[in-house]
Design an enzyme around this catalytic site. Structure first.
Site, short mmCIF file in Angstrom:
data_model
loop_
_atom_site.label_atom_id
_atom_site.label_comp_id
_atom_site.label_asym_id
_atom_site.label_seq_id
_atom_site.Cartn_x
_atom_site.Cartn_y
_atom_site.Cartn_z
CG HIS A 158 -1.95 -1.08 1.22
ND1 HIS A 158 -2.78 -1.35 0.15
CD2 HIS A 158 -2.25 -2.01 2.17
CE1 HIS A 158 -3.56 -2.39 0.45
NE2 HIS A 158 -3.25 -2.80 1.66
CG ASP A 193 -3.03 -8.72 0.45
OD1 ASP A 193 -2.02 -8.94 1.14
OD2 ASP A 193 -4.00 -8.06 0.87
CG HIS A 195 -6.60 -5.17 1.93
ND1 HIS A 195 -5.99 -5.71 3.04
CD2 HIS A 195 -7.85 -4.80 2.32
CE1 HIS A 195 -6.82 -5.67 4.06
NE2 HIS A 195 -7.96 -5.13 3.65
#
Length: 337
Positions: A158, A193, A195
């Site tokens: 991220h 994943d 996310h």
């Protein structure tokens, strides 16, 4: 299998996490390290401390102003009257082209995308060590190992070039891919994943030299919300070099494996020569985030499918949070290779 981990990675101990406005303990707990290490060792991994390759491989991905921010922000923040123990943003610019303040509060808002990446006194050292684990795994693959595991914690996917977010500070998968690219290889980053790997996508979105692929829960109703949709294919030189396969919440083994086939075919079609696997064990049915419903056996099937490419692999740990199945899921994946 070789594996890398630095004990300094355990010094980052985030205390703050806002979930739907409620203050809760951070899911990115130090305990993850012990569970993941145990799971990797059960699959035969032998851990070493990564050598210090310096800041240059990290600076090849992250910009200088962001590096300076991470190195200095906690001390500058702590000098503010009444400052909290962790750096947590409360205001954000509307665009990256907006002004850049000298205030630590303003800089926190500029360089931290959300409240899920609080910065404590040891965050920079832990994130730096996590990146060094990824660099060491990459160098081992460049030296001839076919597959090497980096226990990267804090995770990385991220993190943008100039922004932390979602528990992540340095984008370990991007750092690995850039190092492989600089060595003359054609890398793909395969992110599996719960996310979307929005930071990874952002770093390479306008570039065509690294293929980025992400399988994740549909962001229409799931973090990170603003990135990860199927129509995001790259721009400029990177148009066509980004593939997102968003999955309905609750998707299990069959749906994830079908999506993986699409991603693996793209890797083969693009003639990639090495794969960085951004491994999120949070796709499991018992993970606290409850986005996808992969079983432990499903991780074995995923690993076998990826291995069928016949390419060398750098395995970079991403998500996967504290549950009884966390270590077992990593064992299942590694055994599948």
């Amino acid at each position: 299998m070789k594996a890398f981990l630095d004990s300094i990675q355990a010094t980052h101990n985030p205390q703050t996490f806002l979930h739907q406005g409620m203050l809760k303990p951070s899911p990115e707990q130090v305990e993850r390290i012990a569970l993941l290490k145990q799971g990797a060792e059960a699959a035969g991994c032998q851990f070493s401390k990564p050598p210090d390759a310096g800041l240059a491989p990290i600076a090849a991905v992250h910009d200088a102003r962001y590096l300076s921010f991470l190195q200095t922000i906690h001390a500058r923040w702590s000098a503010l009257p009444g400052a909290a123990p962790e750096v947590i943003p409360n205001v954000h610019p509307r665009a990256r082209s907006d002004g850049y303040p000298s205030s630590p509060v303003g800089q926190a808002g500029y360089h931290q995308a959300d409240t899920a990446c609080p910065i404590g006194p040891h965050t920079y050292a832990a994130a730096y060590a996590s990146a060094q684990s990824a660099i060491a795994a990459t160098d081992a693959v460049l030296a001839g190992d076919r597959c090497v595991y980096a226990l990267c914690r804090p995770p990385g996917h991220h993190a943008f070039a100039d922004q932390a977010g979602g528990f992540c500070f340095f984008n370990n998968a991007a750092i690995a891919a850039q190092r492989l690219l600089d060595a003359g290889l054609r890398p793909a980053i395969l992110d599996v994943d719960v996310h979307h790997g929005n930071g990874t996508q952002g770093i390479f979105y306008a570039r065509g030299d690294v293929l980025t692929l992400s399988l994740h829960t549909d962001p229409d109703g799931f973090y990170p919300f603003f990135w990860g949709h199927a129509d995001e294919i790259g721009e400029g030189d990177g148009k066509g070099a980004n593939l997102n396969v968003p999955l309905p919440r609750g998707t299990g083994n069959h749906g994830i494996l079908k999506a993986l086939d699409t991603a693996l075919q793209r890797i083969a079609d693009e003639n990639c020569t090495v794969v960085v696997v951004a491994l999120g064990l949070d796709a499991h049915e018992e993970d606290p985030f409850q986005g996808l419903a992969l079983t432990t056996e499903g991780f074995t099937h995923i690993a076998r499918a990826i291995a069928s490419l016949g390419l060398p692999m750098v395995l970079v740990q991403e998500g996967g949070y504290v549950s009884e199945a966390l270590g077992t899921n990593l064992t299942a994946f590694l055994n599948g290779l």
